[in-house]
Motif scaffolding. Structure first.
Motif, PDB file in Angstrom:
ATOM      1  N   VAL A   1       0.850  -1.165   0.203  1.00 33.60           N
ATOM      2  CA  VAL A   1      -0.173   0.026   0.146  1.00 33.60           C
ATOM      3  C   VAL A   1       0.964   1.445   0.226  1.00 33.60           C
ATOM      4  CG1 VAL A   1      -1.930  -1.154   0.980  1.00 33.60           C
ATOM      5  CG2 VAL A   1      -0.205   0.190   2.528  1.00 33.60           C
ATOM      6  N   LEU A   2       0.352   2.413  -0.311  1.00 34.69           N
ATOM      7  CA  LEU A   2       1.104   3.420  -0.480  1.00 34.69           C
ATOM      8  C   LEU A   2       0.911   4.283   1.121  1.00 34.69           C
ATOM      9  CD1 LEU A   2       0.193   5.293  -3.936  1.00 34.69           C
ATOM     10  CD2 LEU A   2       2.365   3.887  -3.096  1.00 34.69           C
ATOM     11  N   LYS A   3       2.027   4.271   1.766  1.00 38.82           N
ATOM     12  CA  LYS A   3       2.185   5.076   3.104  1.00 38.82           C
ATOM     13  C   LYS A   3       2.551   6.434   2.978  1.00 38.82           C
ATOM     14  CE  LYS A   3       4.191   4.314   7.559  1.00 38.82           C
ATOM     15  NZ  LYS A   3       5.372   3.669   8.266  1.00 38.82           N
ATOM     16  N   VAL A   4       1.629   7.240   3.739  1.00 42.41           N
ATOM     17  CA  VAL A   4       2.246   8.963   3.811  1.00 42.41           C
ATOM     18  C   VAL A   4       2.812   9.217   5.122  1.00 42.41           C
ATOM     19  CG1 VAL A   4       1.433  10.977   3.368  1.00 42.41           C
ATOM     20  CG2 VAL A   4       0.603   9.257   1.854  1.00 42.41           C
ATOM     21  N   VAL A   5       4.046   9.788   5.075  1.00 40.34           N
ATOM     22  CA  VAL A   5       4.418  10.472   6.118  1.00 40.34           C
ATOM     23  C   VAL A   5       4.429  11.874   6.161  1.00 40.34           C
ATOM     24  CG1 VAL A   5       6.571  10.401   7.571  1.00 40.34           C
ATOM     25  CG2 VAL A   5       5.973   8.535   6.335  1.00 40.34           C
ATOM     26  N   LEU A   6       3.469  12.555   7.283  1.00 43.67           N
ATOM     27  CA  LEU A   6       3.443  13.910   7.301  1.00 43.67           C
ATOM     28  C   LEU A   6       4.313  14.359   8.299  1.00 43.67           C
ATOM     29  CD1 LEU A   6      -0.126  13.985   6.778  1.00 43.67           C
ATOM     30  CD2 LEU A   6       1.450  14.893   4.905  1.00 43.67           C
TER      31      LEU A   6
ATOM     32  N   VAL B   1      -8.458   0.118   3.709  1.00 46.60           N
ATOM     33  CA  VAL B   1      -8.888   0.681   2.533  1.00 46.60           C
ATOM     34  C   VAL B   1      -8.117   1.359   1.808  1.00 46.60           C
ATOM     35  CG1 VAL B   1     -11.197   0.756   3.735  1.00 46.60           C
ATOM     36  CG2 VAL B   1      -9.635   2.535   3.935  1.00 46.60           C
ATOM     37  N   ALA B   2      -6.523   1.463   2.083  1.00 46.81           N
ATOM     38  CA  ALA B   2      -5.712   1.972   1.109  1.00 46.81           C
ATOM     39  C   ALA B   2      -5.480   1.222  -0.335  1.00 46.81           C
ATOM     40  CB  ALA B   2      -4.356   2.007   1.822  1.00 46.81           C
ATOM     41  N   ILE B   3      -5.166   2.181  -1.289  1.00 47.74           N
ATOM     42  CA  ILE B   3      -4.612   1.702  -2.422  1.00 47.74           C
ATOM     43  C   ILE B   3      -3.656   0.549  -2.515  1.00 47.74           C
ATOM     44  CG2 ILE B   3      -3.856   2.415  -4.831  1.00 47.74           C
ATOM     45  CD1 ILE B   3      -4.756   5.201  -4.421  1.00 47.74           C
ATOM     46  N   ARG B   4      -4.156  -0.533  -3.292  1.00 48.43           N
ATOM     47  CA  ARG B   4      -2.890  -1.469  -3.113  1.00 48.43           C
ATOM     48  C   ARG B   4      -2.158  -1.332  -4.480  1.00 48.43           C
ATOM     49  NH1 ARG B   4      -3.283  -3.698   1.464  1.00 48.43           N
ATOM     50  NH2 ARG B   4      -5.474  -4.073   2.316  1.00 48.43           N
ATOM     51  N   VAL B   5      -1.053  -1.596  -4.518  1.00 48.85           N
ATOM     52  CA  VAL B   5       0.226  -1.255  -5.592  1.00 48.85           C
ATOM     53  C   VAL B   5       0.923  -2.532  -5.656  1.00 48.85           C
ATOM     54  CG1 VAL B   5      -0.030   1.146  -5.401  1.00 48.85           C
ATOM     55  CG2 VAL B   5       1.594   0.114  -4.355  1.00 48.85           C
ATOM     56  N   CYS B   6       1.432  -2.626  -6.975  1.00 50.64           N
ATOM     57  CA  CYS B   6       2.241  -3.671  -7.348  1.00 50.64           C
ATOM     58  C   CYS B   6       3.365  -2.940  -7.889  1.00 50.64           C
ATOM     59  CB  CYS B   6       1.502  -4.528  -8.516  1.00 50.64           C
ATOM     60  SG  CYS B   6       2.669  -6.159  -8.866  1.00 50.64           S
TER      61      CYS B   6
ATOM     62  N   TYR C   1       1.802  10.684  13.733  1.00 50.75           N
ATOM     63  CA  TYR C   1       1.409   9.491  13.810  1.00 50.75           C
ATOM     64  C   TYR C   1       0.184   9.591  14.151  1.00 50.75           C
ATOM     65  CZ  TYR C   1       1.296   5.020  16.204  1.00 50.75           C
ATOM     66  OH  TYR C   1       0.957   3.746  16.704  1.00 50.75           O
ATOM     67  N   PRO C   2      -0.924   8.766  13.934  1.00 54.57           N
ATOM     68  CA  PRO C   2      -0.643   7.526  13.389  1.00 54.57           C
ATOM     69  C   PRO C   2      -0.378   7.562  11.773  1.00 54.57           C
ATOM     70  CG  PRO C   2      -2.929   7.784  13.400  1.00 54.57           C
ATOM     71  CD  PRO C   2      -2.316   8.879  14.165  1.00 54.57           C
ATOM     72  N   ASN C   3       0.059   6.549  11.231  1.00 54.65           N
ATOM     73  CA  ASN C   3       0.477   6.430   9.994  1.00 54.65           C
ATOM     74  C   ASN C   3      -0.848   6.539   8.885  1.00 54.65           C
ATOM     75  OD1 ASN C   3       3.018   5.465  10.399  1.00 54.65           O
ATOM     76  ND2 ASN C   3       2.494   3.439  10.700  1.00 54.65           N
ATOM     77  N   TYR C   4      -0.476   7.417   8.054  1.00 57.31           N
ATOM     78  CA  TYR C   4      -1.749   7.565   6.834  1.00 57.31           C
ATOM     79  C   TYR C   4      -1.203   6.972   5.537  1.00 57.31           C
ATOM     80  CZ  TYR C   4      -2.994  11.021  10.234  1.00 57.31           C
ATOM     81  OH  TYR C   4      -3.430  11.762  11.474  1.00 57.31           O
ATOM     82  N   TYR C   5      -2.177   6.639   4.884  1.00 58.87           N
ATOM     83  CA  TYR C   5      -2.175   5.702   3.624  1.00 58.87           C
ATOM     84  C   TYR C   5      -3.074   6.477   2.705  1.00 58.87           C
ATOM     85  CZ  TYR C   5      -0.736   2.471   6.819  1.00 58.87           C
ATOM     86  OH  TYR C   5       0.031   1.677   7.902  1.00 58.87           O
TER      87      TYR C   5
ATOM     88  N   GLY D   1     -12.887   6.823  -5.594  1.00 55.90           N
ATOM     89  CA  GLY D   1     -13.830   6.870  -6.862  1.00 55.90           C
ATOM     90  C   GLY D   1     -13.615   7.985  -7.777  1.00 55.90           C
ATOM     91  N   SER D   2     -13.334   9.272  -7.203  1.00 52.32           N
ATOM     92  CA  SER D   2     -13.335  10.430  -8.128  1.00 52.32           C
ATOM     93  C   SER D   2     -11.828  11.048  -7.635  1.00 52.32           C
ATOM     94  CB  SER D   2     -14.493  11.378  -7.817  1.00 52.32           C
ATOM     95  OG  SER D   2     -14.494  11.690  -6.624  1.00 52.32           O
ATOM     96  N   PHE D   3     -11.332  10.904  -6.628  1.00 50.25           N
ATOM     97  CA  PHE D   3     -10.190  11.571  -6.132  1.00 50.25           C
ATOM     98  C   PHE D   3      -9.391  10.742  -4.911  1.00 50.25           C
ATOM     99  CE2 PHE D   3     -13.449  13.257  -3.273  1.00 50.25           C
ATOM    100  CZ  PHE D   3     -12.859  13.342  -2.053  1.00 50.25           C
ATOM    101  N   CYS D   4      -8.277  11.178  -4.883  1.00 53.39           N
ATOM    102  CA  CYS D   4      -7.615  10.386  -3.560  1.00 53.39           C
ATOM    103  C   CYS D   4      -7.460  11.262  -2.338  1.00 53.39           C
ATOM    104  CB  CYS D   4      -5.993  10.116  -3.961  1.00 53.39           C
ATOM    105  SG  CYS D   4      -5.954   8.910  -5.414  1.00 53.39           S
ATOM    106  N   ASP D   5      -7.577  10.625  -1.063  1.00 48.49           N
ATOM    107  CA  ASP D   5      -7.382  11.538   0.099  1.00 48.49           C
ATOM    108  C   ASP D   5      -6.467  10.618   1.110  1.00 48.49           C
ATOM    109  OD1 ASP D   5      -9.142   9.535   0.918  1.00 48.49           O
ATOM    110  OD2 ASP D   5     -10.680  11.112   1.649  1.00 48.49           O
ATOM    111  N   LEU D   6      -6.463  10.999   2.268  1.00 47.55           N
ATOM    112  CA  LEU D   6      -5.613  10.021   3.082  1.00 47.55           C
ATOM    113  C   LEU D   6      -6.562   9.526   4.336  1.00 47.55           C
ATOM    114  CD1 LEU D   6      -2.775  12.472   3.981  1.00 47.55           C
ATOM    115  CD2 LEU D   6      -2.694  10.761   2.359  1.00 47.55           C
ATOM    116  N   THR D   7      -5.892   8.185   4.721  1.00 50.20           N
ATOM    117  CA  THR D   7      -6.877   7.699   5.828  1.00 50.20           C
ATOM    118  C   THR D   7      -5.774   6.852   6.634  1.00 50.20           C
ATOM    119  OG1 THR D   7      -8.465   5.731   6.177  1.00 50.20           O
ATOM    120  CG2 THR D   7      -6.856   5.561   4.295  1.00 50.20           C
ATOM    121  N   SER D   8      -6.121   6.548   7.951  1.00 55.54           N
ATOM    122  CA  SER D   8      -5.499   5.879   8.801  1.00 55.54           C
ATOM    123  C   SER D   8      -5.881   4.243   8.936  1.00 55.54           C
ATOM    124  CB  SER D   8      -5.655   6.628  10.347  1.00 55.54           C
ATOM    125  OG  SER D   8      -6.949   6.273  10.627  1.00 55.54           O
ATOM    126  N   ASP D   9      -6.725   4.096   8.043  1.00 58.20           N
ATOM    127  CA  ASP D   9      -7.200   2.609   7.624  1.00 58.20           C
ATOM    128  C   ASP D   9      -6.326   1.809   6.730  1.00 58.20           C
ATOM    129  OD1 ASP D   9      -8.007   0.206   7.919  1.00 58.20           O
ATOM    130  OD2 ASP D   9     -10.281   0.928   7.527  1.00 58.20           O
TER     131      ASP D   9
END
Length: 190
Positions: free
Chosen positions: A137-142, A166-171, A146-150, A155-163
């Motif tokens: 998953v894509l992890k974001v450090v601000l 539900v983060a974007i899965r990448v390969c 803390y906590p970690n954000y992802y 569906g129409s845009f990206c935002d941050l979540t601590s869960d």
């Protein structure tokens, strides 16, 4: 006594108590702007929000308290606040934790710093799918938050979540021919 008389009496009694006790009068005062300068300013801001909520009878309403705090963020703190996920910005209990993580008490600073970990040992065999894709998953450090954000796609845009669930899965795949790395979104079939 009618309902109006009770309200008038209650307002009069509240006004009389406020005149007698200067500390109660302070609770009614407005909350100062929070600029994100240091721990002491953060502590004062949190206590002011709590005191105002207590005065208004809203100390158990985390949404109301978060709404009260929102217009008081300024400068660095405003920039930080705007980048928080919606669920943190809209819930005082989550927001106060984020505030204390971002502006920790000076003695706690060392505990929250990122500590490097040693690199993993190299693969012992080339047959262990060393060229296979990496997934995650894509992890974001601000600013050491803390906590970690992802990163989450709504569906129409990206935002941050601590869960993370539900983060974007990448390969991530590395081309042996060009040496380029390709990062693509994967969609899980459930």
């Amino acid at each position: 006594r009618s309902g109006c008389d009770v309200i008038r009496t209650t307002r009069y009694a509240t006004a009389q108590i406020a005149q007698l006790d200067p500390k109660i009068q302070q609770l009614r005062s407005t909350v100062e702007l929070f600029k994100g300068k240091d721990w002491e300013e953060c502590d004062n801001f949190i206590r002011a929000i709590r005191a105002r909520a207590l005065w208004e009878g809203k100390q158990r309403d985390p949404g109301w308290m978060a709404d009260l705090a929102t217009p008081q963020f300024s400068q660095r703190a405003l920039s930080w606040h705007c980048r928080l996920p919606d669920d943190v910005r809209q819930d005082w209990s989550k927001l106060v934790i984020a505030l204390l993580d971002r502006w920790p008490f000076p003695e706690d600073d060392d505990d929250l710093q990122i500590k490097p970990t040693p690199a993993a040992a190299p693969r012992s065999s080339r047959n262990e799918s060393a060229d296979g894709p990496l997934q995650g998953v894509l992890k974001v450090v601000l600013d050491g938050s803390y906590p970690n954000y992802y990163v989450r796609y709504t569906g129409s845009f990206c935002d941050l979540t601590s869960d993370a669930s539900v983060a974007i899965r990448v390969c991530c795949m590395r081309s042996s021919v060009s040496g380029a790395t390709l990062l693509e979104r994967t969609v899980s079939v459930e």
